[in-house]
Each structure stands twice: as structure tokens, then as C-alpha cells.
Design a protein around this motif. Structure first.
Motif, PDB file in Angstrom:
ATOM      1  N   GLU A  31       0.831  -1.194   0.000  1.00  0.00           N
ATOM      2  CA  GLU A  31       0.000   0.000   0.000  1.00  0.00           C
ATOM      3  C   GLU A  31       0.873   1.254   0.000  1.00  0.00           C
ATOM      4  O   GLU A  31       2.036   1.211   0.419  1.00  0.00           O
ATOM      5  N   PRO A  32       0.334   2.383  -0.469  1.00  0.00           N
ATOM      6  CA  PRO A  32       1.086   3.643  -0.409  1.00  0.00           C
ATOM      7  C   PRO A  32       1.520   3.961   1.018  1.00  0.00           C
ATOM      8  O   PRO A  32       0.767   3.731   1.976  1.00  0.00           O
ATOM      9  N   GLY A  33       2.727   4.476   1.153  1.00  0.00           N
ATOM     10  CA  GLY A  33       3.222   4.872   2.462  1.00  0.00           C
ATOM     11  C   GLY A  33       3.843   3.761   3.270  1.00  0.00           C
ATOM     12  O   GLY A  33       4.139   3.946   4.457  1.00  0.00           O
ATOM     13  N   THR A  34       4.052   2.605   2.660  1.00  0.00           N
ATOM     14  CA  THR A  34       4.621   1.480   3.414  1.00  0.00           C
ATOM     15  C   THR A  34       6.139   1.375   3.277  1.00  0.00           C
ATOM     16  O   THR A  34       6.736   0.414   3.761  1.00  0.00           O
ATOM     17  N   GLY A  35       6.768   2.338   2.590  1.00  0.00           N
ATOM     18  CA  GLY A  35       8.234   2.375   2.576  1.00  0.00           C
ATOM     19  C   GLY A  35       8.899   1.788   1.349  1.00  0.00           C
ATOM     20  O   GLY A  35      10.112   1.576   1.346  1.00  0.00           O
ATOM     21  N   LYS A  36       8.125   1.532   0.290  1.00  0.00           N
ATOM     22  CA  LYS A  36       8.724   0.929  -0.911  1.00  0.00           C
ATOM     23  C   LYS A  36       9.741   1.870  -1.555  1.00  0.00           C
ATOM     24  O   LYS A  36      10.853   1.464  -1.896  1.00  0.00           O
ATOM     25  N   THR A  37       9.360   3.134  -1.734  1.00  0.00           N
ATOM     26  CA  THR A  37      10.267   4.097  -2.365  1.00  0.00           C
ATOM     27  C   THR A  37      11.496   4.332  -1.498  1.00  0.00           C
ATOM     28  O   THR A  37      12.618   4.430  -2.004  1.00  0.00           O
ATOM     29  N   PHE A  38      11.287   4.396  -0.198  1.00  0.00           N
ATOM     30  CA  PHE A  38      12.435   4.604   0.685  1.00  0.00           C
ATOM     31  C   PHE A  38      13.430   3.456   0.552  1.00  0.00           C
ATOM     32  O   PHE A  38      14.639   3.667   0.443  1.00  0.00           O
ATOM     33  N   ALA A  39      12.912   2.231   0.537  1.00  0.00           N
ATOM     34  CA  ALA A  39      13.802   1.067   0.495  1.00  0.00           C
ATOM     35  C   ALA A  39      14.513   0.931  -0.842  1.00  0.00           C
ATOM     36  O   ALA A  39      15.673   0.505  -0.897  1.00  0.00           O
ATOM     37  N   THR A  40      13.836   1.301  -1.930  1.00  0.00           N
ATOM     38  CA  THR A  40      14.413   1.062  -3.256  1.00  0.00           C
ATOM     39  C   THR A  40      15.106   2.275  -3.847  1.00  0.00           C
ATOM     40  O   THR A  40      15.917   2.138  -4.748  1.00  0.00           O
TER      41      THR A  40
END
Length: 346
Positions: free
Chosen positions: A292-301
Motif C-alpha cells: 500500500e502507499p506509504g509502506t516504505g517501498k520508495t524509501f527502500a528502493t
């Protein structure tokens, strides 16, 4: 002491550039200054050719000869063994600097710079019309290199103008040609690539820039901090990495970063060989995070690998091999993909 042939040839080039009067048949002021003043030779000891002179002088005497040149204030020399800057001979190579300038030109102008330099390497010396025609043939598209030649001359000092104004010709200084050849081969081992889209062609310049970024990083590592890196590698372990990430992100979220970092450093695509010597697979793998949005995908990748100054996050990825494509349309993504053929990029 015998002088090796490559060094001898470079000495001859050096003497021919700075003391061309030595090849003139009649006695002249420069010739007398060199043979009688600097070398203190008797008439019967004077060499008959530049090759003979190059064999008989020492490096110290060669430096004195350059000081006797009337052209030393505005000529330069960047060879494998000798460098002349500001009229002074240095016993050092300039080839790494030359190759760095070639890489810089390729990063700026891509295959057009390659085509112009390649055409001059082939021709030795050529008029503008030949350079334009041959560069167009090599690049596979029209190249009108007037501005590029001027930049190669004035900014990077990779080409010179020769001849009079009526028949001006272009050339690469002879002493740097092998270095230019090596640099071109490093970037385009199979020759300048041709792409089916303009986007891929433009992206390839970015690929070259990123590969140079990685090369410079590794060169700095090897030259400046190799011992500390080796020491770090000896005491580092998967358990230490997990502990580091848990300290930063906690016992749950850390796993996303662990996955992305594992994928990042598997990009070498190293072969995994069985105990019987058979190739089983390679280490490289693809990774996609869903959630879901806001779960940290962009931060991690992205933020964790590339770094994010606003968040105070240092980059943890390998320099130069990551291309962020956020906001890019599928059509653009497909178009630029051609530039990454055969490359290891993330």
C-alpha cells in the motif's frame, strides 16, 4: 645505456616538435646552441639524425634541450614517458590524463565525439570535409563537427589544426594517439553503437557518464583507501549487516532494506558453480516490492540506495549503476532500454 624503442620514438617526436631546426641541413643558431652550447659536442661528434641524437642523450640532457627551444612557451607534449608543460620537461606520463579528457568528451557528446576522434585516428591528418564525411559514416547519422572540433581543440586539447589557412587540416597529436585509441576502445569495444530511437541514443551518453562515475570511484578507492576497505571486508559479515539495519530501521522494516541491498550487490551476476565444476546459476536477481502507499517501498528502493539529503540518508548503493525511473512513461522506459543492452544496471 640502451633506450627502449617506444621511448626512443617518443624522444624523436619530442625533439621534432620543439627543435625542428635540428633537421635542417644548413647550420643555424639553434643547432649551434644545442650541439656546442648544451651538449658541448665537437663537429665530428654531432649526430646526423634525430634518431641518433635521441639515442645518445640522457633524460637530463633532453630537459636542457627543451629549455633551448624557441617554441617551448606555447607548445606542449603529453606522451607516455615525457610531458612538457609551461616549457618544462617532466619525466612522467600524461596518458591517464589524456584518457580522462577523452572520456569527458564522450560523456558530453557520445558517439559523435567517438566518430570524429576515430576518423582522425584513421586518417592521421585530414581536412574538415573528410572528417565530417567519415564521422557521418561511422556514427550512422549526419555529423557536422565544426563546433565539436573547436571544443576538442580548445577545451580538451585532443586535436590540433595543421596547415595554412587556405588548406586547414585537423590532426590528433601523435604522442597521444595510443592513449586516445585505448580510451575509445574502453567505451566502445565493438565500435560506436547504433540505436533505433533518439531516446536510447541520448540515454547512452548517460550510461557512459555513470560508468565513468563508477570507474572514478573505484580508482579513488584503490589509490586512497584500499587498506581500510580490505580491513572492513575482513571483519564484516551478514550478521553485522543485519545488526546495522535493525539498529537503523527496527526489527520489522529492516528486511525491506536488506532485500534491496542484497539485490544491489548481486548485480555482478557472478556464476555459481557446483562442486563438480558445472555452472548452476548466477547471483543476479530481480526484485519488486509491492504494498500500500506509504509502506516504505520508495524509501527502500530509492532513498536507501541512492541517498536522500533531505532525510539525512547516506547512499548505500554502488555508485554509477542505479538509474531512477520514477515518473517515466512505459513508452520512454522501453525506448531507453536499448542503451542498457549488455550492461549491469539497476
Amino acid at each position: 645505456m640502451a633506450v627502449e624503442e617506444d621511448k626512443l620514438r617518443e624522444r624523436v617526436l619530442l625533439l621534432r616538435r620543439f627543435l625542428p631546426q635540428l633537421e635542417q641541413p644548413l647550420p643555424n643558431e639553434v643547432k649551434a646552441k644545442v650541439y656546442k652550447g648544451v651538449l658541448q659536442l665537437k663537429y665530428y661528434e654531432e649526430p646526423r639524425t634525430l634518431e641518433e641524437l635521441a639515442r645518445m642523450v640522457t633524460d637530463e640532457q633532453l630537459a636542457q634541450l627543451i629549455l633551448a627551444s624557441p617554441y617551448r612557451s606555447y607548445l606542449s607534449f603529453r606522451g607516455r614517458y615525457y610531458t612538457v608543460e609551461e616549457g618544462v620537461l617532466k619525466l612522467e606520463s600524461s596518458w591517464e590524463k589524456v584518457k580522462a579528457t577523452v572520456r569527458s568528451a564522450l560523456e558530453q557528446h557520445g558517439k559523435k565525439a567517438y566518430a570524429v576522434l576515430r576518423s582522425l585516428l584513421e586518417a592521421g591528418e585530414a581536412p574538415f570535409s573528410y572528417v565530417a564525411a567519415r564521422a557521418t559514416e561511422i556514427a550512422g547519422e549526419r555529423v557536422y563537427p565544426s563546433r565539436l572540433l573547436a571544443e576538442l581543440r580548445d577545451r580538451w586539447e585532443l586535436v590540433w589544426e595543421a596547415g595554412d589557412h587556405a588548406e586547414r587540416r585537423w590532426t590528433i597529436p601523435e604522442e597521444i594517439r595510443p592513449a586516445v585509441e585505448e580510451a575509445l576502445a574502453e567505451y566502445y569495444p565493438q565500435g560506436a553503437p547504433r540505436f533505433s530511437t533518439k531516446q536510447a541514443e541520448e540515454e547512452y551518453v548517460e550510461v557512459l557518464r555513470r560508468e565513468e562515475e563508477l570507474r572514478r570511484y573505484l580508482q579513488g578507492l584503490l589509490e586512497e583507501r584500499l587498506d581500510s576497505v580490505l580491513e572492513f571486508g575482513e571483519r564484516f559479515s551478514p550478521a553485522a549487516l543485519v545488526g546495522y539495519l535493525v539498529d537503523l530501521f527496527g526489527p520489522v522494516v529492516f528486511f525491506d532494506e536488506l532485500l534491496t541491498l542484497s539485490q544491489q550487490y548481486s548485480l555482478s551476476d557472478t556464476e555459481v558453480v557446483t562442486e563438480y565444476g558445472h555452472r548452476a546459476l548466477t547471483t543476479g536477481f530481480n526484485l519488486a516490492l509491492f504494498g500500500e502507499p506509504g509502506t516504505g517501498k520508495t524509501f527502500a528502493t530509492k532513498d536507501f540506495i541512492l541517498g536522500n539529503e533531505k532525510l539525512g540518508v547516506l547512499p548505500h548503493g554502488i555508485p554509477g549503476i542505479n538509474r531512477y525511473c520514477g515518473g517515466m512513461t512505459p513508452a520512454m522506459f522501453i525506448a531507453i532500454g536499448e542503451a542498457y543492452t549488455g550492461k549491469r544496471f539497476n
